[in-house]
Motif scaffolding. Structure first.
Motif, short mmCIF file in Angstrom:
data_model
loop_
_atom_site.label_atom_id
_atom_site.label_comp_id
_atom_site.label_asym_id
_atom_site.label_seq_id
_atom_site.Cartn_x
_atom_site.Cartn_y
_atom_site.Cartn_z
N PHE A 109 0.81 -1.22 0.00
CA PHE A 109 0.00 0.00 0.00
C PHE A 109 0.85 1.27 0.00
CE2 PHE A 109 -3.03 -3.13 1.25
CZ PHE A 109 -4.24 -2.67 0.76
N TYR A 110 2.11 1.15 0.34
CA TYR A 110 2.97 2.31 0.52
C TYR A 110 3.22 3.08 -0.77
CZ TYR A 110 6.79 4.93 2.76
OH TYR A 110 7.58 5.92 3.27
N ILE A 111 3.50 2.38 -1.85
CA ILE A 111 3.80 3.05 -3.12
C ILE A 111 2.55 3.71 -3.71
CG2 ILE A 111 4.68 2.70 -5.46
CD1 ILE A 111 6.56 0.55 -4.10
N PRO A 112 1.40 3.02 -3.75
CA PRO A 112 0.18 3.69 -4.21
C PRO A 112 -0.22 4.87 -3.30
CG PRO A 112 -0.11 1.33 -4.33
CD PRO A 112 1.18 1.58 -3.60
N LEU A 113 0.13 4.79 -2.03
CA LEU A 113 -0.12 5.92 -1.13
C LEU A 113 0.63 7.16 -1.61
CD1 LEU A 113 -1.29 7.13 1.49
CD2 LEU A 113 0.71 6.19 2.69
N GLY A 114 1.83 6.96 -2.13
CA GLY A 114 2.60 8.08 -2.68
C GLY A 114 1.87 8.73 -3.84
N THR A 115 1.25 7.91 -4.68
CA THR A 115 0.48 8.44 -5.81
C THR A 115 -0.73 9.24 -5.30
OG1 THR A 115 1.21 6.62 -7.21
CG2 THR A 115 -0.75 7.81 -7.92
N ARG A 116 -1.41 8.71 -4.29
CA ARG A 116 -2.55 9.44 -3.72
C ARG A 116 -2.11 10.76 -3.10
NH1 ARG A 116 -7.50 5.82 -1.38
NH2 ARG A 116 -7.92 4.93 -3.40
N ARG A 117 -1.04 10.71 -2.37
CA ARG A 117 -0.55 11.94 -1.75
C ARG A 117 -0.09 12.92 -2.82
NH1 ARG A 117 2.65 9.50 3.58
NH2 ARG A 117 0.76 9.28 4.85
N GLY A 118 0.50 12.42 -3.89
CA GLY A 118 0.90 13.28 -5.00
C GLY A 118 -0.29 13.95 -5.67
N TYR A 119 -1.37 13.22 -5.82
CA TYR A 119 -2.58 13.80 -6.41
C TYR A 119 -3.08 14.97 -5.55
CZ TYR A 119 -7.37 14.48 -7.89
OH TYR A 119 -8.53 15.05 -8.33
N HIS A 120 -3.16 14.74 -4.26
CA HIS A 120 -3.63 15.80 -3.36
C HIS A 120 -2.67 16.98 -3.33
CE1 HIS A 120 -7.30 14.11 -1.67
NE2 HIS A 120 -6.70 12.94 -1.79
N GLN A 121 -1.38 16.70 -3.32
CA GLN A 121 -0.39 17.77 -3.31
C GLN A 121 -0.47 18.57 -4.60
OE1 GLN A 121 3.51 16.22 -2.53
NE2 GLN A 121 4.42 18.23 -2.24
N GLY A 122 -0.58 17.89 -5.74
CA GLY A 122 -0.67 18.57 -7.03
C GLY A 122 -1.97 19.32 -7.22
N SER A 123 -3.00 18.92 -6.49
CA SER A 123 -4.31 19.59 -6.54
C SER A 123 -4.45 20.65 -5.45
CB SER A 123 -5.44 18.57 -6.38
OG SER A 123 -5.40 17.62 -7.41
N LEU A 124 -3.34 20.94 -4.79
CA LEU A 124 -3.28 21.92 -3.70
C LEU A 124 -4.12 21.50 -2.49
CD1 LEU A 124 -3.44 25.21 -5.80
CD2 LEU A 124 -1.43 23.91 -5.10
N GLY A 125 -4.24 20.20 -2.29
CA GLY A 125 -4.96 19.67 -1.14
C GLY A 125 -4.02 19.45 0.03
N PHE A 126 -3.37 20.52 0.45
CA PHE A 126 -2.34 20.40 1.49
C PHE A 126 -2.90 20.02 2.85
CE2 PHE A 126 -0.47 23.52 -1.56
CZ PHE A 126 0.48 22.65 -2.08
N ARG A 127 -4.11 20.44 3.14
CA ARG A 127 -4.73 20.07 4.42
C ARG A 127 -4.95 18.56 4.48
NH1 ARG A 127 -7.30 23.52 8.06
NH2 ARG A 127 -7.09 25.08 6.44
N ALA A 128 -5.47 17.99 3.39
CA ALA A 128 -5.68 16.54 3.34
C ALA A 128 -4.35 15.80 3.43
CB ALA A 128 -6.43 16.16 2.06
N LEU A 129 -3.34 16.31 2.74
CA LEU A 129 -2.02 15.70 2.76
C LEU A 129 -1.43 15.71 4.17
CD1 LEU A 129 0.42 14.51 1.19
CD2 LEU A 129 1.18 16.88 0.84
N ALA A 130 -1.46 16.86 4.81
CA ALA A 130 -0.91 16.98 6.17
C ALA A 130 -1.69 16.12 7.16
CB ALA A 130 -0.93 18.44 6.61
#
Length: 182
Positions: A109-130
């Motif tokens: 799950f760790y590598i796909p988690l990076g993709t999910r976090r990247g999506y949120h980061q790239g979409s300016l979803g910093f609150r969700a990321l943090a």
């Protein structure tokens, strides 16, 4: 905050497991640390490409592209860890042969988690990321302390690390739009 919780986690695990148990847990957890490079590569690349998209559909298409590939890579790595668990355990001088397969679940799950976090980061979803990163550390700290006090020792710490990655993966959903072929 994540670094402070991680520090507390390390102190708690070291204090309750002692030098030998802490060493065993850290050696196994280092497998995830090594995979962090792959996870981060997916996160940074998807962040950059998601951020370049002007539409939600474009962002979704980038996410779908990287999500499929990150799952393929993570499943291959998890299978390799499971197939070579005895050799890895022997090389790392682990006393419990179940530790590598247990961390392989988290690795999946760790590598796909990076993709999910990247999506949120790239979409300016910093609150969700943090929030997601804080949740990971809270699960690790609370779960490790609980399972150690229940007598699960090093195995409990490794289980919690894998459970934390599975939980935070599902705790960070991605709402995608557009056609699958987009």
């Amino acid at each position: 905050l994540t670094m402070a919780i991680n520090m507390a986690y390390n102190v708690v695990v070291a204090r309750f497991l002692g030098p030998k148990g802490f060493g065993q847990a850290v050696v196994v957890y280092t497998i995830l640390t090594l995979l962090w490079a792959v996870t981060l590569a997916f996160q940074i690349t998807s962040t950059k490409l998601v951020a370049r998209q002007s539409s939600v559909e474009g962002k979704s298409a980038v996410y779908r592209y990287f999500n499929i590939r990150s799952w393929a890579v993570s499943i291959m790595i998890a299978l390799a860890l499971m197939l070579f668990d005895r050799q890895i355990s022997g090389y790392l001088n682990l006393s419990d042969l179940s530790l590598v397969p247990l961390i392989a679940v988290g690795a999946a799950f760790y590598i796909p988690l990076g993709t999910r976090r990247g999506y949120h980061q790239g979409s300016l979803g910093f609150r969700a990321l943090a929030s997601n990163m804080i949740l990971e550390q809270v699960i690790r700290l609370g779960g490790a302390l609980t399972l150690i006090l229940m007598g699960r020792g090093v195995r409990g710490v490794i289980i919690v690390n894998s459970v934390a990655l599975v939980c935070v993966y599902f705790a960070m959903p991605v709402k995608i739009r557009g056609h699958v072929g987009a």
